[in-house]
Write a protein that holds these residues in place. Structure first.
Motif, short mmCIF file in Angstrom:
data_model
loop_
_atom_site.label_atom_id
_atom_site.label_comp_id
_atom_site.label_asym_id
_atom_site.label_seq_id
_atom_site.Cartn_x
_atom_site.Cartn_y
_atom_site.Cartn_z
N PRO A 71 0.84 -1.21 0.00
CA PRO A 71 0.00 0.00 0.00
C PRO A 71 0.87 1.25 0.00
CG PRO A 71 0.09 -0.96 2.20
CD PRO A 71 0.79 -1.93 1.28
N CYS B 198 2.18 4.79 1.41
CA CYS B 198 2.46 5.23 2.78
C CYS B 198 2.36 6.75 2.87
CB CYS B 198 3.86 4.78 3.22
SG CYS B 198 4.06 2.98 3.24
N GLU B 199 1.65 7.21 3.86
CA GLU B 199 1.52 8.64 4.11
C GLU B 199 1.89 8.92 5.55
OE1 GLU B 199 -1.82 12.25 3.92
OE2 GLU B 199 -2.41 10.14 3.69
N SER C 236 -1.09 3.58 6.13
CA SER C 236 -1.18 2.87 4.86
C SER C 236 -2.44 3.27 4.11
CB SER C 236 -1.17 1.35 5.09
OG SER C 236 0.04 0.95 5.70
N LYS C 237 -2.30 3.50 2.81
CA LYS C 237 -3.44 3.88 1.98
C LYS C 237 -3.50 2.93 0.78
CE LYS C 237 -4.55 8.15 1.73
NZ LYS C 237 -4.61 9.60 1.39
N ARG D 269 -3.57 1.27 -2.66
CA ARG D 269 -2.91 1.57 -3.93
C ARG D 269 -3.83 1.11 -5.07
NH1 ARG D 269 2.55 2.02 -5.58
NH2 ARG D 269 3.26 1.36 -3.51
N LEU E 62 -11.85 4.83 -0.21
CA LEU E 62 -10.44 4.50 -0.04
C LEU E 62 -9.58 5.10 -1.14
CD1 LEU E 62 -10.85 0.73 0.92
CD2 LEU E 62 -10.63 2.69 2.46
#
Length: 219
Positions: free
Chosen positions: A57, A59-60, A76-77, A79, A130
């Motif tokens: 995923p 990453c921010e 985690s966001k 993808r 999402l």
């Protein structure tokens, strides 16, 4: 280095791909792109891209306040799967993928399934909040685009109208509406105001003043 050692380097101790945003390093193989004479081979590598997308995923880094102090944590966001990302993973160009779609009848079924999986992943991710709904809707062609332009594709120009001209136009429209209303009433019989006046006249003829006037005439 054996294939097993290469797989160990790509995955962590828990068997999952290492987290990160370095999508350009995601490749199913290195060197000359495979010819994919076997549809099952292409499907397996595409599934490898699906797994890589889930296991890696985005990453921010976000700042939070904890007990009065600022702390930073990685969030985690999701993808989004893309055809461009798939082509990078397979080690081919997007033009090659399109060429396979149009000319490789033996791969057409697999390509259709792969593109359906990518479409659904992006759609459901956007529907759940999402993924960015605006970007995904445009990417999937779900937005109706209507462009309004002036002459020659330039901006729309509003005519300059003076207050006097505007008043004349408003008066013209009002007069036109009144004429149309009178015409409609003439077709449908007497208007409501006319019927009310006639009704009031009949009642006025039965009042005290009317009776006194009739008495004077009879005397």
């Amino acid at each position: 280095m054996t294939a097993g050692n290469q797989e160990t380097e790509k995955r962590g101790g828990d068997g999952r791909f290492k987290e990160g945003n370095r999508f350009w390093k995601a490749r199913a193989s290195h060197g000359r792109p495979p010819l994919y004479n076997d549809p099952d081979h292409l499907w397996r590598d595409c599934c490898g891209y699906f797994e890589w997308t889930v296991d890696n995923p985005l990453c921010e880094q976000k700042a939070f306040v904890h007990q009065g102090e600022a702390v930073f944590a990685q969030v985690s966001k999701m993808r989004a799967m893309t055809i461009a990302g798939l082509c990078n993973f397979l080690g081919i160009t997007r033009e090659t993928w399109i060429d396979w779609r149009n000319k490789r009848a033996d791969l057409s079924e697999v390509i259709s399934c792969v593109e359906a999986v990518i479409w659904r992943q992006k759609f459901e991710g956007a529907a759940a909040g999402l993924l960015n709904a605006n970007l995904i809707s445009r990417d999937l062609g779900l937005v109706d685009r209507q462009e309004h332009t002036g002459e020659g594709g330039g901006p729309i120009k509003a005519p300059n109208v003076t207050d006097l001209e505007l008043a004349r136009r408003v008066a013209f429209l009002l007069a036109k509406g009144a004429r149309e209303s009178d015409a409609q009433e003439s077709q449908n019989g007497p208007s409501t105001s006319q019927r009310n006046n006639e009704h009031e006249g009949r009642h006025a003829g039965t009042g005290v003043g009317a009776q006194r006037a009739r008495g004077e005439r009879s005397g």
